[in-house]
Enzyme design. Sequence first.
Site, short mmCIF file in Angstrom:
data_model
loop_
_atom_site.label_atom_id
_atom_site.label_comp_id
_atom_site.label_asym_id
_atom_site.label_seq_id
_atom_site.Cartn_x
_atom_site.Cartn_y
_atom_site.Cartn_z
N GLY A 40 9.11 13.45 9.06
CA GLY A 40 9.07 11.81 8.27
C GLY A 40 9.12 13.01 7.09
O GLY A 40 9.35 13.66 6.92
N PRO A 99 7.88 13.71 2.80
CA PRO A 99 6.65 14.61 2.62
C PRO A 99 5.29 14.20 2.87
O PRO A 99 5.02 12.92 2.06
CB PRO A 99 6.95 15.28 1.45
N GLY A 144 1.30 14.62 7.26
CA GLY A 144 0.54 15.73 8.03
C GLY A 144 1.60 16.18 8.97
O GLY A 144 0.68 16.48 9.90
N HIS A 158 4.33 -8.71 -22.06
CA HIS A 158 5.33 -8.28 -21.21
C HIS A 158 4.62 -8.29 -19.99
O HIS A 158 4.67 -8.63 -18.51
CB HIS A 158 5.43 -6.72 -21.36
N GLU A 159 2.99 -7.36 -19.57
CA GLU A 159 2.35 -7.83 -18.22
C GLU A 159 2.23 -9.10 -18.01
O GLU A 159 1.55 -9.52 -16.89
CB GLU A 159 0.96 -6.79 -18.41
N HIS A 215 5.05 -10.61 -16.21
CA HIS A 215 4.49 -9.93 -14.76
C HIS A 215 4.25 -10.32 -13.82
O HIS A 215 4.28 -11.39 -12.88
CB HIS A 215 5.11 -9.26 -14.71
N ASP A 271 11.61 -1.38 -15.31
CA ASP A 271 11.27 -2.63 -14.38
C ASP A 271 13.10 -2.97 -13.87
O ASP A 271 13.41 -3.90 -12.55
CB ASP A 271 10.64 -4.20 -15.16
P1 ADP Z 1 3.80 17.52 5.41
O1 ADP Z 1 3.76 18.96 6.16
O2 ADP Z 1 3.92 16.62 6.18
O3 ADP Z 1 4.38 17.06 4.12
P2 ADP Z 1 0.81 18.48 5.00
O4 ADP Z 1 0.80 18.68 6.20
O5 ADP Z 1 1.64 19.41 4.47
O6 ADP Z 1 2.71 17.29 4.82
O7 ADP Z 1 0.14 17.36 4.58
C1 ADP Z 1 -0.81 17.39 2.81
C2 ADP Z 1 -2.50 16.87 3.53
O8 ADP Z 1 -2.40 15.82 3.12
C3 ADP Z 1 -2.94 17.98 4.45
O9 ADP Z 1 -3.40 18.93 4.56
C4 ADP Z 1 -4.52 17.29 4.36
O10 ADP Z 1 -4.86 16.97 3.72
C5 ADP Z 1 -3.69 15.77 4.31
N1 ADP Z 1 -2.74 14.35 4.77
C6 ADP Z 1 -1.66 14.32 5.53
N2 ADP Z 1 -1.72 13.45 6.57
C7 ADP Z 1 -2.26 13.25 6.82
C8 ADP Z 1 -3.38 12.94 7.71
N3 ADP Z 1 -2.79 11.51 8.77
N4 ADP Z 1 -4.40 12.90 8.31
C9 ADP Z 1 -5.49 13.54 7.17
N5 ADP Z 1 -5.74 13.79 6.43
C10 ADP Z 1 -3.97 14.18 5.81
ZN ZN Z 2 6.98 -3.98 -17.20
#
Ligand code: ADP
Ligand code: ZN
Length: 628
Positions: free
Chosen positions: A211, A213, A216, A434-435, A438, A511
Site C-alpha cells: 500500500g 506510504p 499503517g 485567478h481563484e 477556478h 494547474d
Molecule cells: P506505513 O508503514 O504504511 O508507511 P505506518 O504504519 O508507519 O505507515 O504509519 C505511520 C503512522 O500513521 C502510524 O504510526 C499511525 O500513527 C498513523 N496511521 C496510519 N494508518 C493508520 C490507521 N489505519 N489507523 C490509525 N493510525 C494510522
Molecule cells: Zn490555480
Amino acid sequence: MQEIKTPRKPMIFYILIVMIVMMLLNIFLFPRMLSPQVEEVDYGQFLQMAENGELSEVQVTDTEIVFADNSDPVNYYTTGRMEDPFLVDRLKNAGITTFGSPIVEEMSPILSFILSWVLPLVIFALLGNWLMKSLMKKMGSGGMGSGGNFMSFGKSNAKVYVQSTDGIRFSDVAGEDEAKELLTEIVDYLHNPQRYAEIGASIPKGALLVGPPGTGKTLLAKAVAGEAHVPFFSISGSEFVEMFVGMGAAKVRDLFKQANEKAPCIVFIDEIDTIGKKRDGVGNIGGNDEREQTLNQLLTEMDGFNASKGVIILAATNRPDSLDPALLRPGRFDRRIPVELPDLQGREAILKVHAKKVKIADNVDFSVIAKMAAGASGAELANMVNEAALRAVRAGRKFVTQPDLEESVEVVIAGYQKKNAILSDHEKIIVAYHEIGHALVAALQSHSAPVTKITIIPRTSGALGYTMQVEEDDHNLMSKEEIENKIATLTGGRVAEDLIFHSVTTGASNDIEQATKLARAMVTRFGMTDEFGMVALETMSNQYLGGDASLACSPETATEIDKKVIAVVKEQYAKAESLLRAHMRELNSLAQYLYQYETITGDEFIDVLQDTLKQGKDEANAGSEGLE
Ligand code: ADP
Ligand code: ZN
Ligand code: MG
C-alpha cells in the site's frame, strides 16, 4: 510492547574506542607519570643560573646539558651543548664537581615497555571480556543470540517484541478492516494450529502488506505482534544491506535460525523492496551482487522451513511492482494484503483514534474534517490531529476545536500561512481573480465538487491562494464528464487572468501540470477518446509512490497522443472561457469580495454569486421594462 534490542553497534566500535583511549594515555599521560618533567631552555639561561649559583646538579653529554636548580622540589632543565671552552670553569665556579653521571633517572626499558604496552593490552582485554559478558547476559534475557564469538558482524539486528500490556493492538488501527481480518486469521493460526491441521488447511507461509506510504502497514504488523502472544522479530530491509560484502546473507541466515528456535513466532521484514528488487541482470554489473545474494538467501530460507512449525513471515512494501517475481510465487509471499488509502469512513475512524490522545471539544464534527481531508493517508491524518493540538496550544486554549482541525487540514495540504508574505496589491487582485476563476467554473458546471473555501492568503508551500473543493462522498469511479469538468476548473484560473488583465502569470503552473496529467490519463489509460478507444498506451509502475507512467506504443502513436492531449486541454479551456465570459459580472463582484476579505467560505461564495445573479436579472428586467 517491550522491545529488546541487541546493541546496534558492532564490536569493532568498542574495540576502536578502547584503542583510542590507550593511545591517548600513551601519548599524554604515561610519559609524565614515568619520568620527571624536563624543561628545555636557552643556553643563556643556563649561564645565568650558573653565575647566580642556582645549579644543584649538572650532567654534560656530547649533545646536551641537563641540569637541576636548587629549589624544592627540584626543577630539571635541558639545553643544547654549545662550543664553550669555559664550561668546566663555569661549573667549578658554581660549585659543581661531578658532571658525568646521569641526574635524571631513565626508567628501565623493561618497565617502560610493560607500562606503555602490556598494561594497556591487559586493560583492553579485561574490558572487552566484561563487555562481552554483559552483552551475552542481555541477549540471554531477550531470548536471542547464539555463539559468543567476539566479532559478531553477521548477526541480524532483528528487534524482538515481546507481548506486554502497553502494546499496539488492532483497535489502534482504524479502518483497514480487510487487512485486519486477514491478519487475524494468521494470529488465530498461531494460537490454534490443530484446528487448521484437522481439516488439512495449510496457512500461507508469508503475507505481504502492500500500500502507499503512511497507510499503517508497519502499524498493522506491530499490532499483530501485540495480539499474537508469540515472539515477533522485526527487521527493516535496509538493515540487511551492510557495509561488508556477504553480511546481508549472513544476517538472513541468522534471523531465520533464531526464528526457528523461537517458533511459533512471526518474522516481520519492513520495506522489503530494499532487498527484494527484481534481479534484472542488466545494467548493474558487479554493483548489486550483495543484494542479490541477500535475496537468494531469503528465498532459500523461506523454502527451507515449513509453516507447520509456526513461523510466519510478514513483509511490507510500497513498491510491490518492483519486487522480484520469485518472492511472490506461491509458497513464499503468496498472500497479498492490500493496505489502501482510507475511505471517508476510514478517515473519520482514524481521526477519532488519534483524537483520543488529545483533549478535544465535544462538538467537533469529525465527518466534516474527514471530508476535507480526501486522499489523506493515516499518517497524514495523525499529523493533522497533532497540528490541531499544537495550534490550540499556540492560541492558549485547553482543548482542540473544530477550526483548529480545519486549519490543520489546510496546513498539511498546503503548508502554513505565510505570516508576512509580501503580496503587492496588484498581485493580490490577480490571485483573487485567478481563484474565483477556478471556483466559478466549478460552480457553473454540474458534476463538480462544491466549493467550500477560497483564500488568497499565501502558504509556505508556495501557493499564493487556493480554492478548496470537497466531494460529498468518496468517489471510486470518475466519469468522462467529471474528468473534463475537472480540467475545465483547473484552467479557470488562467482564463480569468487572461479575460481581465489580458496577460497571464506564472501562477497557473501547478494547474497546468495537473490538467495535463488528467488529460493524458484520459487518452492513454482510461480509453476515453474515440481516436484510440480501449487501448492501453501507457503502463503505470510505482502506483503507490505517485506513479510513473511509461509509454507503451510506437513513436508515431506517441505524437498522436500528444496532439490529442493538447486538444483535450484546449477544448476545456475554451469551455471555461465561454462560461466565464457569460458571467463577467459575477466574476468581478466575487473577485472584489475575495480581495476584500481574503478568505471566504463556500456559503459566502454562493450567497454573493446568487446576489449578483439576481441583481443582474433585476437590471435586465428593469432594462426591458424601460424599453417598453
Ligand atoms: P506505513 O508503514 O504504511 O508507511 P505506518 O504504519 O508507519 O505507515 O504509519 C505511520 C503512522 O500513521 C502510524 O504510526 C499511525 O500513527 C498513523 N496511521 C496510519 N494508518 C493508520 C490507521 N489505519 N489507523 C490509525 N493510525 C494510522
Ligand atoms: Zn490555480
Ligand atoms: Mg512502514
